[in-house]
Design a protein around this motif. Structure first.
Motif, PDB file in Angstrom:
ATOM      1  N   THR A  25       0.828  -1.206   0.000  1.00  0.00           N
ATOM      2  CA  THR A  25       0.000   0.000   0.000  1.00  0.00           C
ATOM      3  C   THR A  25       0.864   1.258   0.000  1.00  0.00           C
ATOM      4  O   THR A  25       0.360   2.363  -0.200  1.00  0.00           O
ATOM      5  CB  THR A  25      -0.947   0.017   1.225  1.00  0.00           C
ATOM      6  N   LEU A  26       2.169   1.079   0.231  1.00  0.00           N
ATOM      7  CA  LEU A  26       3.121   2.193   0.143  1.00  0.00           C
ATOM      8  C   LEU A  26       3.026   2.970  -1.158  1.00  0.00           C
ATOM      9  O   LEU A  26       3.360   4.158  -1.198  1.00  0.00           O
ATOM     10  CB  LEU A  26       4.552   1.631   0.232  1.00  0.00           C
ATOM     11  N   VAL A  27       2.628   2.295  -2.204  1.00  0.00           N
ATOM     12  CA  VAL A  27       2.644   2.961  -3.513  1.00  0.00           C
ATOM     13  C   VAL A  27       1.744   4.197  -3.509  1.00  0.00           C
ATOM     14  O   VAL A  27       1.866   5.066  -4.361  1.00  0.00           O
ATOM     15  CB  VAL A  27       2.211   2.008  -4.663  1.00  0.00           C
ATOM     16  N   ALA A  28       0.833   4.278  -2.522  1.00  0.00           N
ATOM     17  CA  ALA A  28      -0.048   5.445  -2.438  1.00  0.00           C
ATOM     18  C   ALA A  28       0.585   6.592  -1.654  1.00  0.00           C
ATOM     19  O   ALA A  28       0.060   7.703  -1.633  1.00  0.00           O
ATOM     20  CB  ALA A  28      -1.381   5.044  -1.802  1.00  0.00           C
ATOM     21  N   GLU A  29       1.735   6.330  -0.974  1.00  0.00           N
ATOM     22  CA  GLU A  29       2.377   7.363  -0.155  1.00  0.00           C
ATOM     23  C   GLU A  29       2.875   8.525  -1.011  1.00  0.00           C
ATOM     24  O   GLU A  29       3.269   8.330  -2.172  1.00  0.00           O
ATOM     25  CB  GLU A  29       3.581   6.767   0.587  1.00  0.00           C
ATOM     26  N   ALA A  30       2.899   9.686  -0.400  1.00  0.00           N
ATOM     27  CA  ALA A  30       3.336  10.882  -1.120  1.00  0.00           C
ATOM     28  C   ALA A  30       4.793  10.771  -1.564  1.00  0.00           C
ATOM     29  O   ALA A  30       5.139  11.123  -2.686  1.00  0.00           O
ATOM     30  CB  ALA A  30       3.156  12.114  -0.244  1.00  0.00           C
ATOM     31  N   GLY A  31       5.635  10.229  -0.677  1.00  0.00           N
ATOM     32  CA  GLY A  31       7.062  10.175  -0.989  1.00  0.00           C
ATOM     33  C   GLY A  31       7.421   9.156  -2.057  1.00  0.00           C
ATOM     34  O   GLY A  31       8.513   9.203  -2.626  1.00  0.00           O
ATOM     35  N   PHE A  32       6.508   8.257  -2.345  1.00  0.00           N
ATOM     36  CA  PHE A  32       6.830   7.143  -3.242  1.00  0.00           C
ATOM     37  C   PHE A  32       7.145   7.620  -4.651  1.00  0.00           C
ATOM     38  O   PHE A  32       8.130   7.212  -5.273  1.00  0.00           O
ATOM     39  CB  PHE A  32       5.661   6.155  -3.261  1.00  0.00           C
ATOM     40  N   GLY A  33       6.315   8.525  -5.137  1.00  0.00           N
ATOM     41  CA  GLY A  33       6.532   9.057  -6.477  1.00  0.00           C
ATOM     42  C   GLY A  33       7.859   9.781  -6.592  1.00  0.00           C
ATOM     43  O   GLY A  33       8.609   9.590  -7.560  1.00  0.00           O
ATOM     44  N   ALA A  34       8.191  10.584  -5.576  1.00  0.00           N
ATOM     45  CA  ALA A  34       9.458  11.331  -5.585  1.00  0.00           C
ATOM     46  C   ALA A  34      10.643  10.369  -5.607  1.00  0.00           C
ATOM     47  O   ALA A  34      11.632  10.585  -6.323  1.00  0.00           O
ATOM     48  CB  ALA A  34       9.534  12.227  -4.365  1.00  0.00           C
ATOM     49  N   THR A  51      10.720   7.122  -6.730  1.00  0.00           N
ATOM     50  CA  THR A  51      10.892   6.453  -8.018  1.00  0.00           C
ATOM     51  C   THR A  51      11.388   7.439  -9.064  1.00  0.00           C
ATOM     52  O   THR A  51      12.178   7.091  -9.932  1.00  0.00           O
ATOM     53  CB  THR A  51       9.571   5.809  -8.510  1.00  0.00           C
ATOM     54  N   ALA A  52      10.954   8.701  -8.963  1.00  0.00           N
ATOM     55  CA  ALA A  52      11.420   9.712  -9.917  1.00  0.00           C
ATOM     56  C   ALA A  52      12.926   9.891  -9.800  1.00  0.00           C
ATOM     57  O   ALA A  52      13.644   9.982 -10.791  1.00  0.00           O
ATOM     58  CB  ALA A  52      10.706  11.039  -9.657  1.00  0.00           C
ATOM     59  N   ARG A  53      13.438   9.891  -8.554  1.00  0.00           N
ATOM     60  CA  ARG A  53      14.872  10.072  -8.355  1.00  0.00           C
ATOM     61  C   ARG A  53      15.643   8.877  -8.944  1.00  0.00           C
ATOM     62  O   ARG A  53      16.664   9.038  -9.626  1.00  0.00           O
ATOM     63  CB  ARG A  53      15.171  10.207  -6.863  1.00  0.00           C
ATOM     64  N   LEU A  54      15.096   7.684  -8.714  1.00  0.00           N
ATOM     65  CA  LEU A  54      15.765   6.485  -9.247  1.00  0.00           C
ATOM     66  C   LEU A  54      15.754   6.508 -10.776  1.00  0.00           C
ATOM     67  O   LEU A  54      16.754   6.194 -11.424  1.00  0.00           O
ATOM     68  CB  LEU A  54      15.065   5.219  -8.740  1.00  0.00           C
ATOM     69  N   TRP A  55      14.633   6.915 -11.327  1.00  0.00           N
ATOM     70  CA  TRP A  55      14.508   6.922 -12.787  1.00  0.00           C
ATOM     71  C   TRP A  55      15.447   7.955 -13.411  1.00  0.00           C
ATOM     72  O   TRP A  55      16.005   7.739 -14.483  1.00  0.00           O
ATOM     73  CB  TRP A  55      13.058   7.179 -13.190  1.00  0.00           C
ATOM     74  N   SER A  56      15.668   9.072 -12.702  1.00  0.00           N
ATOM     75  CA  SER A  56      16.548  10.104 -13.256  1.00  0.00           C
ATOM     76  C   SER A  56      17.949   9.532 -13.501  1.00  0.00           C
ATOM     77  O   SER A  56      18.606   9.882 -14.478  1.00  0.00           O
ATOM     78  CB  SER A  56      16.609  11.308 -12.316  1.00  0.00           C
ATOM     79  N   HIS A  57      18.392   8.652 -12.615  1.00  0.00           N
ATOM     80  CA  HIS A  57      19.694   8.001 -12.849  1.00  0.00           C
ATOM     81  C   HIS A  57      19.590   6.943 -13.928  1.00  0.00           C
ATOM     82  O   HIS A  57      20.424   6.842 -14.813  1.00  0.00           O
ATOM     83  CB  HIS A  57      20.182   7.323 -11.568  1.00  0.00           C
ATOM     84  N   LEU A  58      18.513   6.163 -13.775  1.00  0.00           N
ATOM     85  CA  LEU A  58      18.418   4.956 -14.599  1.00  0.00           C
ATOM     86  C   LEU A  58      18.176   5.298 -16.063  1.00  0.00           C
ATOM     87  O   LEU A  58      18.639   4.591 -16.963  1.00  0.00           O
ATOM     88  CB  LEU A  58      17.267   4.098 -14.064  1.00  0.00           C
ATOM     89  N   ARG A  59      17.490   6.401 -16.306  1.00  0.00           N
ATOM     90  CA  ARG A  59      17.126   6.747 -17.675  1.00  0.00           C
ATOM     91  C   ARG A  59      18.380   6.916 -18.538  1.00  0.00           C
ATOM     92  O   ARG A  59      18.510   6.277 -19.582  1.00  0.00           O
ATOM     93  CB  ARG A  59      16.302   8.032 -17.679  1.00  0.00           C
TER      94      ARG A  59
END
Lengths: 277, 253, 258
Positions: free
Chosen positions: A246-255, A257-265
């Motif tokens: 249910t964490l996926v609904a947390e506010a911090g979750f999007g931020a 994954t966005a940080r991880l994606w910025s590296h991974l992209r």
């Protein structure tokens, strides 16, 4: 939580102590020309930590796992587990779950789960107790006598997880164990993995290509570069130990994954041979 | 009625129908009884010839020759397959030979072998062995190739030694191919040994069929022919059932 | 840069492989020579003697007459076995029920010693060409059928669904989807069928004929003409292996394309 067959007595040690570590580890496949697959890598896994590794395909994630597990030797550098060097052999106390279906088709579910215990010469009554518990824990009770080919891919992967955890590993390494499963099943399997981690108090290293999986499950995420794989970022997630999907609904979750994606992209573009995108 | 039942029933009907048609054609004289005996007459002839005991020694001779050639080819075939698998360089060098092996009409070596060993059971054992062993070898190689590498990793994770890895992981994983090899080896040993007896030998079922043919003894000839076909079919079916039983749980239920 | 590094390594590997294969040929020749030394000329002729005899045989008219007789019988057999086998395999493969009914029966027929049927063939066809051809056909047709059948059965269903989604007619489907998809497997079946048909024809010639290479062998045996038998055996083995190597190369080429 007393006398759980999945946890070793005295495993409740206060964190953080270094449980496994890699120092300057590289892996170079010989050949002409040699392939520099990994490293140098420096990493300490704290005891009881849940660590996730993400990275573009072909970056050496599986090589990292093989080296840490002792399935293949590092070309250079030091690997230690519980203070002892690891070189070319899997130490006692390490369990691995692989990406591919590794269930033995010639054994029933409970015989698959009992495989390692029988080889280790554990007392039959004890084997039965531990196998029953692990089979129940992974939700396989109704299928204990079935054979792997009669089960779905997700169920077979549960058999492999049960076969590994029944050995009471103190360090569990998982190489994209849910890679072949659909999204919903992955999320539910993730919940089970978290439950398992809390109950066994083992140290877990999970390799995944799914950002949300890494972000949701782990205490710390390491993002790797394109080959040769190195860590370009280490992110503390800061989640409570008692967590689920249910964490996926947390506010911090999007931020996160966005940080991880910025590296991974950027690294993924390199890995697919781009540079234009 | 489920699909599997229907298939079995249709197969049974097909075989019975073919036999009945043959019977009918023979009984009505469409097929000359001098050319082909009716199936019922063939069966009667078979019972009579076998019961008379005149071919008992030939039956023993043929079966013992097949048994020796088969056993030797399974043992040597598995060992040689494992060896080639372990030494990739040798395997690459042998590859063209293996790929073309069954293109060779082996029985052309009979005369050479007869001249070599004399007219006893040895040339036939050698030919049966040559025909069966390479099938076993190739199946063993296939089986070892198909052991998923991840299963060997699991063995290492459980810190199994070489022998335990072999018997607990490699052999079970390769079992389907080994089974196929065993079936082929038996069939090939039978085919080549009967053919050898037919062409050159002075003993055995193959020889007795050829002898009956040459002396225009159609009843004996067809009786023995039916006997050989029945024995081979029953043996293959038994192996097939055994295989299905062992592998049943490994296929989708 | 990597290409310039890799090329010598590849050349070295190929050279080593050729060397190994040459070594194996030499070992086989040594075994042959050893057999000759051990058993003497009543059993086999020496490799050198056989090659010399075979070479002189290749220059003689009677030999080519026998080669021609075998070649004609083989050509007919292969043609009949191929057409029959592929047609039967395609038909059974497309009709799933019939395939499930007949496949074990065909597999059982493949394993019976067909040489026992030879008197029946002779009684039906008499001595001569047609008996030889029939003998070749019964050896070759079953493997060709089985390979074709399993190729069609193993076809990914999505290919046929794609053909339907593209609104292809049944004929178009067979022509442009089914046939190209199963071609490599059918070719493998034909390669195996090639060897077995040749085997059948040669066996047929050993009893049912006064011409052909099979007849030469049996004649050599009966007349104790060891050089003749050994030389004909050598020629047949080399021809069979040569044809198979060529077919195998074509087979691998077909499979590499996809």
């Amino acid at each position: 939580m007393d006398a759980l067959p999945l946890s070793e007595p005295g495993a409740n040690l206060p964190a953080p102590t270094v449980h496994a570590s890699l120092r300057g580890v590289t892996r170079i496949y010989p050949g002409s020309p040699p392939v520099h697959a990994l490293g140098p890598i420096d990493l300490d896994l704290a005891k009881g930590e849940f660590f996730a590794v993400i990275g573009p395909s072909g970056c050496g994630k599986s090589t990292l796992l093989d080296v840490l597990a002792g399935l293949s030797a590092a070309s250079d550098g030091q690997v230690t587990f519980e203070g002892k060097p690891v070189a070319g052999n899997v130490p006692e106390g390490v369990g691995v779950v692989f990406q591919e279906d590794a269930s033995f088709p010639w054994l029933s579910v409970s015989d698959n789960v009992a495989f390692g215990l029988r080889r280790a010469g554990v007392d039959p009554a004890e084997i039965k107790r531990r196998v029953d518990y692990a089979v129940g824990f992974m939700g396989l009770r109704d299928f204990a006598r079935a054979f792997p080919m009669q089960l779905s891919g997700g169920m077979r992967q549960r058999v492999c997880i049960a076969r590994t955890l029944v050995m009471q590993p103190r360090l569990i390494l998982l190489d994209e164990p849910f890679g072949a499963l659909d999204q919903q099943t992955r999320l539910l399997m993730g919940d089970e993995l978290l439950r398992l981690w809390r109950e066994t108090q083992a140290t877990v290293l999970l390799i995944t290509h799914a950002l949300d999986e890494a972000a949701m499950l782990s205490d710390r995420v390491g993002a790797m570069s394109a080959r040769p794989g190195r860590f370009v970022d280490l992110v503390e997630t800061g989640w409570p130990r008692d967590r689920d999907s249910t964490l996926v609904a947390e506010a911090g979750f999007g931020a996160l994954t966005a940080r991880l994606w910025s590296h991974l992209r950027a690294e993924s573009i390199k890995a697919i041979g781009g540079g234009r995108a | 009625m489920n699909y599997g039942r229907k298939v079995l029933l249709a197969r049974f009907a097909l075989i019975v129908g073919a036999i009945a048609l043959l019977e009918l054609l023979c009984r009505t004289g469409v097929i000359n009884p001098l050319t082909l005996l009716a199936p019922s007459a063939m069966a009667a002839a078979m019972v009579q010839v076998i019961a008379s005991g005149q071919v008992t020694s030939d039956i023993i001779r043929t079966f013992s020759t097949v048994a020796i050639a088969f056993a030797a080819s399974v043992v040597v075939g598995i060992a040689a397959g494992a060896l080639l698998h372990a030494i990739p360089r040798l395997r690459r060098a042998m590859d063209p030979l293996l790929a073309s092996y069954y293109a060779m009409p082996f029985f052309v070596f009979y005369p050479v072998l007869v001249a070599f060993f004399g007219l006893n059971a040895m040339p036939l054992i050698a030919i049966g062995f040559a025909a069966a062993m390479v099938a076993m070898l190739i199946s063993t190689l296939n089986g070892l190739d198909r052991v998923p590498p991840v299963m060997l990793k699991v063995a290492r994770m459980h810190r199994l030694g070489r022998l335990r890895t072999l018997f607990l992981v490699v052999v079970p994983a390769a079992a389907p191919s080994l089974m196929t090899g065993t079936k082929l080896a038996l069939a090939y040993a039978f085919i080549s040994i009967i053919a050898g007896e037919f062409i050159l030998s002075g003993k055995g079922l193959g020889y007795q069929i050829a002898y009956a043919y040459n002396s225009f003894d159609n009843r004996t000839m067809y009786g023995l022919m039916l006997f050989v076909l029945l024995v081979v079919t029953v043996m293959n079916s038994l192996l097939h059932v055994w295989e299905q039983r062992l592998l049943r749980r490994r296929s989708r239920a | 840069m990597s290409a310039t590094v890799a090329a010598p390594a590849r050349v070295r590997r190929t050279t080593r492989r050729n060397f190994d294969q040459l070594l194996i040929v030499l070992v086989l020749l040594a075994c042959w020579q050893g057999a000759y030394e051990y058993a003497g000329s009543v059993a086999v002729t020496s490799p050198a003697g056989t090659v010399a005899y075979a070479a002189s045989m290749l220059g003689q008219m009677w030999f080519w007459g026998d080669v021609g007789a075998t070649a004609i019988a083989f050509a007919y057999s292969l043609l009949i076995a191929s057409v029959l086998g592929v047609a039967l395999g395609l038909a059974l493969g497309l009709w799933r029920f019939a395939a499930d009914v007949t496949e074990p029966v065909l597999a059982a027929l493949y394993t019976i010693p067909k040489v026992t049927l030879y008197p029946v063939i002779l009684l039906l066809f008499g001595l001569g060409l047609s008996a030889k051809v029939a003998f070749g056909v019964i050896h070759g047709v079953i493997p060709i059928t089985l390979f074709t059948l399993s190729a069609v059965k193993g076809l990914p269903p999505v290919l046929l669904r794609t053909a339907r989604a593209m609104r292809l007619s049944p004929v178009q489907t067979i022509l442009w989807v089914l046939t190209p998809a199963v071609l490599p497997e059918i070719f493998t079946g034909l390669r195996v069928g090639f060897s077995l048909t040749l085997l059948g024809v040669l066996i047929g010639e050993m009893f049912a004929s006064q011409r052909g290479l099979g007849f030469l062998i049996i004649n050599g045996i009966n007349l104790h003409n060891v050089p003749l038998t050994t030389a004909v055996v050598l020629v047949i083995v080399l021809a069979a292996i040569g044809a198979n190597v060529a077919l195998l190369a074509a087979d691998r080429h077909l499979r590499r394309q996809r």
